[in-house]
Design an enzyme around this catalytic site. Structure first.
Site, PDB file in Angstrom:
ATOM      1  N   HIS A 172       0.893  -1.125  -0.022  1.00  0.00           N
ATOM      2  CA  HIS A 172       0.049  -0.140   0.094  1.00  0.00           C
ATOM      3  C   HIS A 172       0.988   1.431   0.092  1.00  0.00           C
ATOM      4  O   HIS A 172       2.052   1.277   0.244  1.00  0.00           O
ATOM      5  CB  HIS A 172      -0.676   0.054   1.126  1.00  0.00           C
ATOM      6  N   HIS A 287       7.398  13.789  -6.445  1.00  0.00           N
ATOM      7  CA  HIS A 287       7.335  14.972  -6.513  1.00  0.00           C
ATOM      8  C   HIS A 287       6.928  15.566  -7.934  1.00  0.00           C
ATOM      9  O   HIS A 287       7.597  15.365  -8.791  1.00  0.00           O
ATOM     10  CB  HIS A 287       8.794  15.762  -6.176  1.00  0.00           C
ATOM     11  N   LYS A 320      22.073   2.053   7.277  1.00  0.00           N
ATOM     12  CA  LYS A 320      22.765   3.562   7.212  1.00  0.00           C
ATOM     13  C   LYS A 320      22.037   4.128   8.455  1.00  0.00           C
ATOM     14  O   LYS A 320      20.898   4.253   8.527  1.00  0.00           O
ATOM     15  CB  LYS A 320      22.691   4.103   5.713  1.00  0.00           C
ATOM     16  N   GLU A 326      25.314  13.640  10.617  1.00  0.00           N
ATOM     17  CA  GLU A 326      24.233  14.197   9.539  1.00  0.00           C
ATOM     18  C   GLU A 326      23.118  15.044  10.312  1.00  0.00           C
ATOM     19  O   GLU A 326      22.769  15.811   9.654  1.00  0.00           O
ATOM     20  CB  GLU A 326      23.380  12.714   9.083  1.00  0.00           C
TER      21      GLU A 326
END
Ligand code: H2U
Length: 369
Positions: A172, A287, A320, A326
């Site tokens: 889904h 997008h 990761k 980060e």
């Protein structure tokens, strides 16, 4: 456009360097030599192999009862329903005005939907037939058209696998439409707009042309689409799916482009599964040019694209982490995008499960074409 000439003593696979992400106006630190370090950290549970096709207790299966008491129809294709726990609702009251610049609030309205891709819980997109994937694409396009008539942003996304916070193994995706442009598309809109103003060509159209020529980050391609590990990828096996022609939104795709999209998605996702021979986890999303009030504006700077963000790094069980550096400094990656692309490119396009079924049952297994 000329890129700077490489220094002869510089090797991208050996020497750390920064790469620019033109969609986010940010830099990523690439330190490929870090792949050599031993891993003693967290090891994930590999995804469950045996998922029942029909589970009477799964609220996403045909004929079952959902959390709000509604009974799903006995669907045999895709099935769309309003999320019973929506993060956005159409009628929330407006908050009052802020009394200080550090305490700003805005109203947020919208709708959240869930779309099941298939009636079976034990199937995923790469194992579905091409015509079934095409139906999913048609539904995505319909949602952009319908919800986009009102809402400026319609985010279609799929969280796949426990590792990505997916709460249900049934295939889904989710659709969240909002009366505001969220942070990521808003940043992407600014970056694409500025690039178009400066160079007179849509950023991602220019990028696709470049990558089709350069080849070293290509994973799969066909006449209408290409998939690359982007030059600025942050996640180890992150990919970007791009049309070759200028397309603003999913609902602008022709029938042929939807068919070739189904084909390239099946090929990409099969390679993903084949990488560690598991149902590969990721978050993906589309997008396209903003909708709603933006439908009346010139949005030529936009190019439709899909992002795939898989968390795995070394194996089915070592992911990761986007943590210390980060979170506090800059995004960082351990293998180069070129190395990741080469690994994905060289993987077979026959799904490991189809291959195993064939060898167990002989050559009579349906191929899923
Ligand atoms: P995720 O697996 O990506 O969490 O998506 C499943 C969605 O399904 C989740 O947003 C919704 C959850 O709210 N859901 C319902 O709307 N009704 C249910 O009965 C179960 C799950």
């Amino acid at each position: 456009m000329e890129t700077k000439k490489k220094r002869t003593d510089f090797d991208t696979a050996e020497h750390q360097h920064l790469r620019y992400n033109p969609l986010r106006d940010s830099w990523v630190l690439v330190s490929a030599h870090r792949m050599k370090r031993p891993w003693k950290g967290q090891v994930e549970k590999p995804p469950a192999d045996e998922i029942p096709r029909q589970d009477p207790s799964n609220p996403l299966c045909p004929g079952n009862t959902r959390a709000n008491g509604e009974v799903n129809p006995d669907y045999d294709s895709t099935f769309l329903f309003d999320n019973d726990f929506p993060a956005l609702q159409p009628n929330a009251p407006e908050p009052g005005t802020s009394d200080h610049p550090l305490f700003q609030t805005k109203g947020a309205r919208g709708v959240c939907k869930v779309m099941c891709f298939h009636p079976w819980s034990d199937i995923t997109l790469p194992l579905m037939k091409m015509c079934e994937i095409k139906t999913v694409i048609d539904k995505w396009a319909e949602l952009i058209e319908d919800l986009g008539a009102t809402y400026p942003w319609v985010q279609i996304f799929e969280n796949k696998g426990d590792m990505m916070g997916c709460s249900n193994p049934h295939p889904h995706c989710q659709v969240w439409a909002s009366n505001f442009l969220p942070n990521e598309p808003s940043l992407s809109d600014r970056c694409q707009r500025e690039y178009y103003k400066k160079h007179g060509v849509p950023l991602l159209l220019d990028y696709a042309t470049q990558e089709a020529q350069r080849q070293d980050r290509l994973v799969v391609e066909n006449e209408d689409w290409l998939v690359v590990v982007p030059y600025w990828a942050t996640w180890p096996f992150q990919t970007l799916l791009l049309p070759r022609r200028h397309v603003l939104r999913l609902n602008d795709l022709s029938i042929k482009e939807r068919e070739s999209l189904a084909s390239i998605m099946k090929r990409l996702l099969t390679k993903y599964d084949n990488l560690f021979e598991i149902s590969f986890p990721y978050s993906m999303g589309w997008h396209g040019a903003p909708t709603g009030q933006y439908l009346k504006e010139d949005m030529s700077h936009w190019q439709l694209h899909a992002h795939y963000y898989p968390p795995l790094l070394r194996s089915a069980t070592v992911r990761k982490f986007m943590v210390g550096y980060e979170m506090l400094a800059s995004e960082q990656r351990d293998l180069t995008p070129e190395q990741a692309a080469e690994r994905l490119r060289n993987l077979p396009e026959e799904h490991y499960r189809t291959k195993a079924d064939k060898s167990n049952l002989g050559a009579t297994v349906e191929e899923g074409e």
